[in-house]
Design an enzyme around this catalytic site. Structure first.
Site, PDB file in Angstrom:
ATOM      1  N   CYS A   1     -38.016  18.725  37.697  1.00  0.00           N
ATOM      2  CA  CYS A   1     -37.018  19.250  38.624  1.00  0.00           C
ATOM      3  C   CYS A   1     -37.590  20.474  39.314  1.00  0.00           C
ATOM      4  CB  CYS A   1     -35.727  19.612  37.892  1.00  0.00           C
ATOM      5  SG  CYS A   1     -34.312  19.747  39.026  1.00  0.00           S
TER       6      CYS A   1
ATOM      7  N   TYR B   1     -30.069  20.899  21.352  1.00  0.00           N
ATOM      8  CA  TYR B   1     -30.575  22.190  20.877  1.00  0.00           C
ATOM      9  C   TYR B   1     -30.374  22.330  19.372  1.00  0.00           C
ATOM     10  CZ  TYR B   1     -30.373  22.767  25.860  1.00  0.00           C
ATOM     11  OH  TYR B   1     -30.549  22.562  27.210  1.00  0.00           O
TER      12      TYR B   1
ATOM     13  N   ARG C   1     -23.967  22.441  42.921  1.00  0.00           N
ATOM     14  CA  ARG C   1     -24.796  21.231  42.933  1.00  0.00           C
ATOM     15  C   ARG C   1     -23.977  19.963  43.230  1.00  0.00           C
ATOM     16  NH1 ARG C   1     -29.154  23.972  41.102  1.00  0.00           N
ATOM     17  NH2 ARG C   1     -29.361  24.639  38.923  1.00  0.00           N
TER      18      ARG C   1
ATOM     19  N   CYS D   1     -35.399  23.219  40.339  1.00  0.00           N
ATOM     20  CA  CYS D   1     -34.464  24.356  40.381  1.00  0.00           C
ATOM     21  C   CYS D   1     -34.962  25.598  39.655  1.00  0.00           C
ATOM     22  CB  CYS D   1     -33.087  23.950  39.879  1.00  0.00           C
ATOM     23  SG  CYS D   1     -33.053  23.340  38.192  1.00  0.00           S
TER      24      CYS D   1
ATOM     25  N   LYS E   1     -25.736  11.989  35.919  1.00  0.00           N
ATOM     26  CA  LYS E   1     -25.677  13.434  35.675  1.00  0.00           C
ATOM     27  C   LYS E   1     -24.541  14.025  36.491  1.00  0.00           C
ATOM     28  CE  LYS E   1     -28.422  17.665  35.934  1.00  0.00           C
ATOM     29  NZ  LYS E   1     -29.756  18.243  36.125  1.00  0.00           N
TER      30      LYS E   1
ATOM     31  N   LYS F   1     -25.423  12.667  31.038  1.00  0.00           N
ATOM     32  CA  LYS F   1     -25.378  14.118  30.845  1.00  0.00           C
ATOM     33  C   LYS F   1     -24.213  14.726  31.599  1.00  0.00           C
ATOM     34  CE  LYS F   1     -28.101  18.115  32.024  1.00  0.00           C
ATOM     35  NZ  LYS F   1     -29.131  18.595  32.875  1.00  0.00           N
TER      36      LYS F   1
HETATM   37  C1  PBG Z   1     -32.207  21.083  35.862  1.00  0.00           C
HETATM   38  C2  PBG Z   1     -31.480  20.871  34.597  1.00  0.00           C
HETATM   39  C3  PBG Z   1     -30.247  21.410  34.191  1.00  0.00           C
HETATM   40  C4  PBG Z   1     -30.046  21.007  32.870  1.00  0.00           C
HETATM   41  C5  PBG Z   1     -31.139  20.220  32.530  1.00  0.00           C
HETATM   42  N1  PBG Z   1     -32.002  20.141  33.614  1.00  0.00           N
HETATM   43  C6  PBG Z   1     -29.336  22.332  34.893  1.00  0.00           C
HETATM   44  C7  PBG Z   1     -28.585  21.850  36.060  1.00  0.00           C
HETATM   45  O1  PBG Z   1     -28.695  20.721  36.493  1.00  0.00           O
HETATM   46  O2  PBG Z   1     -27.834  22.671  36.604  1.00  0.00           O
HETATM   47  C8  PBG Z   1     -28.880  21.366  32.004  1.00  0.00           C
HETATM   48  C9  PBG Z   1     -29.141  21.265  30.542  1.00  0.00           C
HETATM   49  C10 PBG Z   1     -28.168  21.970  29.678  1.00  0.00           C
HETATM   50  O3  PBG Z   1     -27.134  22.497  30.139  1.00  0.00           O
HETATM   51  O4  PBG Z   1     -28.419  22.005  28.475  1.00  0.00           O
HETATM   52  N2  PBG Z   1     -31.856  20.285  36.906  1.00  0.00           N
END
Ligand code: PBG
Length: 327
Positions: free
Chosen positions: A123, A316, A220, A125, A198, A251
């Site tokens: 990614c 985690y 987002r 970001c 997602k 997710k």
């Molecule tokens: C990056 C990404 C994110 C997460 C995993 N990869 C953040 C988002 O999309 O804002 C979130 C993982 C988590 O909250 O544990 N794109």
């Protein structure tokens, strides 16, 4: 009372032995994927305030971390990079540079722990100055322009030795583009674990502290999904299957177990549930207050994800769970 007709379900719950015989779902340490945050610098080990027990570590701490992961029997890790603010730019070049944080961490792990499956989160970001997952122009996140950068990122991660590429940015066509890019670069055998479904979720809040990747403007919602939608999850998953994904991630996990089940029932690829940061933090906070029993809650939560149809869980809690399962 004598003529009442009913079933005696409690027969199968009477003893621990009986309950073990009829238990339908098991959580194994082989199901676990542990996220690791690699921060730029040396001698850095920062606990993430909103995620007690989760650390941003610099590369010199990685070996010790991996020794723990490996000795616990956790088969896989997923890597995130946390670059310095001043190394971020509009194009997120840190994501695809040869000596990037994820690339270096991957090389190091594959040298010292070749048996560990290294998953590279793909990614932009964490590396873009604006904090969005793609290229931004006039306040818009551009789709096709972002794909090129993601492909570069994926190839550089594969070059570094990543075993699995996990694109999480939710641009349309990212699986097709990355698959083609990997194939062209000679990485036909590297699977794509797609963040297929997602949602735009408030449960990512603590991650944005952990990975320092909060969007600097807006949100987002033009690329991540609306949490009210279910059929859209079928469309997203179907596209990724057709584009050549090898795994499908759903997710977040906890508030989306219906979606995990839908994806499991309708597709044949391995399903991965991402037990995200906010799900972790809620439990940690309540446990620290003595309001809940952490171990019982975590085991119940992760087992429910498997019951819902997850084959694998990114969490985690992986080290805690592996430890409890080993006991
Ligand atoms: C990056 C990404 C994110 C997460 C995993 N990869 C953040 C988002 O999309 O804002 C979130 C993982 C988590 O909250 O544990 N794109």
């Amino acid at each position: 009372m004598n003529n009442l007709q009913f079933n005696r379900h409690r027969r199968l719950r009477n003893t621990a032995g009986m309950r073990a015989l009829v238990r339908e779902t098991y959580l194994h340490k082989e199901d676990l994927i542990y996220p690791i945050f690699i921060i730029d610098g040396n001698g850095v080990k920062n606990e993430v305030t909103s995620m007690p027990g989760v650390f941003q570590i610099s590369l010199d701490y990685l070996k010790a971390e991996m020794e723990e992961v490996s000795s616990l029997g956790i088969p896989s890790v997923i890597l995130f990079g946390v670059p310095h603010e001043h190394d971020k730019d509009e194009q997120g070049t840190g994501a695809y540079c040869h000596n990037g944080l994820v690339q270096e961490a991957t090389r190091q792990i594959k040298k010292d722990f070749p048996e560990i499956v290294v998953i590279a989160d793909t990614c932009l970001c964490e590396y873009t100055s604006h904090g969005h997952c793609g290229v931004v122009e006039n306040g818009k996140i551009l789709n096709d322009e972002s794909l090129e950068l993601l492909v570069k990122t994926a190839i550089s991660q594969a070059e570094a030795g990543a075993d699995i590429i996990a694109p999480s940015n939710m641009m349309d066509g990212f699986v097709a583009a990355i698959r083609a890019g990997l194939d062209e670069a000679g990485y036909q055998d590297i699977p794509v674990m797609s963040y297929a479904v997602k949602y735009a979720s408030a449960f990512y809040g603590p991650f944005r502290e952990a990975a320092n990747g909060a969007p600097q403007f807006g949100d987002r919602k033009t690329y991540q999904m609306d949490y009210a939608n279910r059929l859209e999850a079928f469309r997203e998953a179907e596209s990724d299957v057709n584009e050549g994904a090898d795994f499908l991630i759903v997710k977040p996990a906890l508030s989306y177990l219906d979606i995990v089940r839908d994806v499991k029932n309708n597709f044949t690829l391995p399903v991965v549930a991402y037990n995200v940061s906010g799900e972790y933090s809620m439990i940690k906070a309540a446990a620290q207050n003595g309001w809940i029993d952490e171990k019982s809650i975590v085991m119940e939560m992760l087992t429910s994800m498997k019951r819902a149809g997850a084959d694998l869980i990114i969490t985690y809690f992986a080290k805690d769970v592996a430890g409890w399962l080993n006991d």
